[in-house]
Scaffold this active site. Structure first.
Site, PDB file in Angstrom:
ATOM      1  N   ASP A 206     -60.188 -32.660 -15.423  1.00  0.00           N
ATOM      2  CA  ASP A 206     -61.021 -32.941 -14.205  1.00  0.00           C
ATOM      3  C   ASP A 206     -61.528 -31.875 -13.833  1.00  0.00           C
ATOM      4  O   ASP A 206     -61.565 -31.554 -12.403  1.00  0.00           O
ATOM      5  CB  ASP A 206     -60.505 -34.320 -13.676  1.00  0.00           C
ATOM      6  CG  ASP A 206     -61.731 -35.166 -13.177  1.00  0.00           C
ATOM      7  OD1 ASP A 206     -62.613 -34.772 -13.769  1.00  0.00           O
ATOM      8  OD2 ASP A 206     -61.914 -35.992 -12.299  1.00  0.00           O
TER       9      ASP A 206
ATOM     10  N   LYS B 226     -66.253 -31.054  -8.902  1.00  0.00           N
ATOM     11  CA  LYS B 226     -65.441 -30.865  -7.327  1.00  0.00           C
ATOM     12  C   LYS B 226     -65.283 -29.093  -7.153  1.00  0.00           C
ATOM     13  O   LYS B 226     -65.588 -28.386  -7.617  1.00  0.00           O
ATOM     14  CB  LYS B 226     -63.786 -30.801  -7.950  1.00  0.00           C
ATOM     15  CG  LYS B 226     -63.429 -32.448  -8.585  1.00  0.00           C
ATOM     16  CD  LYS B 226     -62.141 -32.393  -9.235  1.00  0.00           C
ATOM     17  CE  LYS B 226     -61.544 -34.141  -9.424  1.00  0.00           C
ATOM     18  NZ  LYS B 226     -61.458 -34.723  -8.977  1.00  0.00           N
TER      19      LYS B 226
ATOM     20  N   GLU C  30     -64.876 -40.718 -13.115  1.00  0.00           N
ATOM     21  CA  GLU C  30     -64.343 -40.888 -14.811  1.00  0.00           C
ATOM     22  C   GLU C  30     -63.721 -42.023 -15.267  1.00  0.00           C
ATOM     23  O   GLU C  30     -63.361 -41.931 -16.354  1.00  0.00           O
ATOM     24  CB  GLU C  30     -64.492 -39.102 -15.573  1.00  0.00           C
ATOM     25  CG  GLU C  30     -62.919 -39.045 -15.567  1.00  0.00           C
ATOM     26  CD  GLU C  30     -62.833 -38.486 -14.706  1.00  0.00           C
ATOM     27  OE1 GLU C  30     -61.549 -38.039 -13.786  1.00  0.00           O
ATOM     28  OE2 GLU C  30     -63.801 -38.159 -13.194  1.00  0.00           O
TER      29      GLU C  30
ATOM     30  N   ASP D 217     -67.677 -37.684 -11.758  1.00  0.00           N
ATOM     31  CA  ASP D 217     -66.380 -37.553 -11.417  1.00  0.00           C
ATOM     32  C   ASP D 217     -65.601 -38.871 -11.149  1.00  0.00           C
ATOM     33  O   ASP D 217     -64.118 -38.877 -10.576  1.00  0.00           O
ATOM     34  CB  ASP D 217     -66.112 -36.285 -10.168  1.00  0.00           C
ATOM     35  CG  ASP D 217     -64.874 -36.309  -9.747  1.00  0.00           C
ATOM     36  OD1 ASP D 217     -64.069 -36.059 -10.768  1.00  0.00           O
ATOM     37  OD2 ASP D 217     -64.902 -36.147  -8.226  1.00  0.00           O
TER      38      ASP D 217
ATOM     39  N   ARG E 225     -61.937 -44.595 -14.404  1.00  0.00           N
ATOM     40  CA  ARG E 225     -62.636 -45.734 -14.112  1.00  0.00           C
ATOM     41  C   ARG E 225     -63.084 -46.169 -15.747  1.00  0.00           C
ATOM     42  O   ARG E 225     -63.569 -47.115 -16.595  1.00  0.00           O
ATOM     43  CB  ARG E 225     -62.935 -46.203 -13.401  1.00  0.00           C
ATOM     44  CG  ARG E 225     -64.032 -46.172 -13.121  1.00  0.00           C
ATOM     45  CD  ARG E 225     -64.792 -45.956 -11.123  1.00  0.00           C
ATOM     46  NE  ARG E 225     -64.144 -45.223 -10.725  1.00  0.00           N
ATOM     47  CZ  ARG E 225     -64.633 -45.642  -9.252  1.00  0.00           C
ATOM     48  NH1 ARG E 225     -64.953 -45.721  -8.519  1.00  0.00           N
ATOM     49  NH2 ARG E 225     -64.135 -44.822  -8.401  1.00  0.00           N
TER      50      ARG E 225
ATOM     51  N   ASP F 142     -54.286 -35.248 -13.479  1.00  0.00           N
ATOM     52  CA  ASP F 142     -55.089 -36.231 -13.809  1.00  0.00           C
ATOM     53  C   ASP F 142     -55.145 -36.749 -15.165  1.00  0.00           C
ATOM     54  O   ASP F 142     -55.368 -37.839 -14.860  1.00  0.00           O
ATOM     55  CB  ASP F 142     -57.076 -35.318 -13.872  1.00  0.00           C
ATOM     56  CG  ASP F 142     -57.182 -36.588 -12.768  1.00  0.00           C
ATOM     57  OD1 ASP F 142     -57.244 -37.705 -12.766  1.00  0.00           O
ATOM     58  OD2 ASP F 142     -58.839 -36.622 -13.509  1.00  0.00           O
TER      59      ASP F 142
ATOM     60  N   LYS G  16     -54.135 -43.636 -18.128  1.00  0.00           N
ATOM     61  CA  LYS G  16     -55.413 -42.651 -17.651  1.00  0.00           C
ATOM     62  C   LYS G  16     -54.945 -41.403 -18.548  1.00  0.00           C
ATOM     63  O   LYS G  16     -54.253 -40.722 -17.969  1.00  0.00           O
ATOM     64  CB  LYS G  16     -56.024 -42.951 -16.306  1.00  0.00           C
ATOM     65  CG  LYS G  16     -57.024 -41.110 -16.135  1.00  0.00           C
ATOM     66  CD  LYS G  16     -57.145 -41.568 -14.241  1.00  0.00           C
ATOM     67  CE  LYS G  16     -58.186 -39.998 -14.477  1.00  0.00           C
ATOM     68  NZ  LYS G  16     -58.845 -40.349 -12.653  1.00  0.00           N
TER      69      LYS G  16
END
Length: 459
Positions: free
Chosen positions: A232, A239, A311, A309, A313, A250, A227
């Site tokens: 993010d 967030k 995202e 949030d 996956r 991230d 990933k």
């Protein structure tokens, strides 16, 4: 082989000081063998060989003459990682005749404990160096892979966006003679990677899928997926400040995947690898994907966006589907996917999910062997009900229950039945400084993954 600055080849060493390594079980016998003045010094300082302890012993000239390290598990690299910062400046050579596995653990632990991220500040020379009569090349590569993860995660987002991640992966590919391509921007739609494009389209930094291929077609084939959310914000489901503060991390899953692929190539394991990194920035802008939208995916599964949030996956779904099209023997993916995994297991234990018991057990066993532990969590399929959508085939979120489990179940939807797959939900971060585990980016589960792949390649 070029040695990191924290090591010194014995052939290049001048005056060195002996470094004694003892544990509590062997301390009494070692103490008895020391001169009376050393025994008096040890007793005066209350030294008892406790793990992570150290004591510099005086020399005849009143300066440091030797040192003793207290260690616990002799095969755990972090048992030695306090040494580089605890000892006086100079060159230190292991005393006696330590076993080969002890020397390897000492070498790696010394390197882990010497690590600093100094890209943005004046670098300082290592205070203490470990003198090696013969450096273990594999250990040097393992240290380099760990440093690769730490450096990538520690680098601020302005210098580690999708394009910079592409540069890193491309340089590694060229160094090892691998094929490399980046599928970027609108081409993602042309090549049927709509979910990756949807997540990254709001940023001025174009989303992309990085693809590296290496190895002999006759060898076992592993697909490695990471990933790569380079920052993010949480998207429109923004967030809070404390949750966004460290979101440069991230892309920690991508850092692990890239470092593992580099390590496999550096060690020339008889494997064929396909590395896939969806690299995006989850930004806010006119083109940001929105809660309630239904997006397409590579497999044709429609996904309702319950939370922008969640995202990671979403982009991994396209990458896993593409990995499966390469018909690998198995797939490994790494992701800083859920806070729920940290709540369940804390920062040090990555959460392992797998649809294949043998693959999961191999990774778990390797982690125990190399002291890089992880913990298996269940793919409890009844919890798929938490990903139910009334307008699409699947929702990307939907409940606060079992967050790491439902995230893994979402990913599994994009892995064909019967294809072995393991997913590591890793923190990729240390919140505090500890010996061998400096605050900031961290490799968790990487050495275990390499040990597992090495064992499989050997078979």
């Amino acid at each position: 082989m070029k040695l990191p600055a924290c090591y010194l080849a014995a052939a290049d060493a001048g005056q060195t000081r002996p470094l004694h390594i003892v544990d509590r079980d062997g301390y009494a016998a070692w103490r008895t063998a020391q001169p009376a003045r050393v025994v008096a010094w040890l007793d005066a300082h209350g030294f008892d060989a406790a793990p992570a302890s150290s004591l510099v012993l005086p020399g005849d000239d009143g300066g440091p003459g030797a040192a003793v390290l207290g260690v616990g598990d002799r095969l755990d690299p972090c048992a030695y990682a306090h040494a580089p910062r605890a000892l006086a400046a100079g060159d230190w050579s292991p005393a006696g005749d330590p076993a080969a596995d002890t020397l390897r653990a000492l070498q790696l632990g010394w390197g882990l404990g010497s690590y600093t991220f100094d890209r943005y500040r004046t670098p300082k020379p290592p205070r203490a160096r470990l003198v090696l009569s013969e450096a273990d090349p594999e250990t040097v590569d393992l240290l380099a892979a760990t440093a690769r993860v730490r450096d990538l995660v520690n680098t601020p987002t302005q210098d580690m966006g999708p394009e910079q991640l592409e540069d890193v992966a491309g340089d590694i590919a060229r160094a090892h003679g691998a094929e490399f391509v980046a599928i970027t921007g609108g081409v993602l739609l042309e090549r049927n990677f709509p979910a990756i494009h949807a997540v990254g389209r709001a940023s001025h930094r174009a989303p992309r899928l990085l693809v590296l291929r290496w190895g002999d077609a006759a060898h076992p084939h592993v697909a490695i997926v990471g990933k790569g959310v380079c920052f993010d914000t949480g998207g429109l489901d923004l967030k809070p400040a404390d949750g966004m503060r460290n979101m440069k991390k991230d892309m920690g899953g991508a850092a692990h995947a890239i470092a593992l692929a580099e390590l496999v190539m550096a060690r020339k394991l008889p494997l064929r690898i396909t590395l896939l990194v969806p690299a995006v920035e989850n930004a806010i802008g006119p083109e940001a994907f929105r809660p309630g939208e239904v997006i397409s995916t590579r497999t044709g599964v429609s996904v309702e966006i319950d939370n922008t949030d969640a995202e990671g996956r979403v982009i991994l779904g396209d990458a896993l589907a593409y990995a499966a099209e390469h018909t690998p023997d198995f797939i490994l993916d790494f992701a800083t996917l859920t806070g729920a995994a940290r709540i369940a297991l804390g920062p040090d234990l990555p959460a392992l999910f797998s649809n294949d018991d043998a693959l999961a057990q191999a990774w778990l066993d390797a982690g125990m062997e190399v002291r890089d532990p992880l913990w298996r969590m269940p793919l409890w399929r009844p919890y798929l009900r938490y990903l139910t959508s009334k307008v699409a085939d699947l929702a990307n979120a939907g409940s606060k229950m079992a967050g790491s489990v439902t995230a893994a179940l979402y990913l599994e939807r994009f892995v064909p039945e019967g294809l072995p797959w393991a997913h590591l939900d890793t923190y990729a971060w240390n919140d505090t400084d500890r010996p061998g585990r400096p605050a900031g980016g961290e490799a968790l589960g990487l050495r275990a993954a390499y040990a597992m792949l090495k064992a499989r390649a050997g078979r």
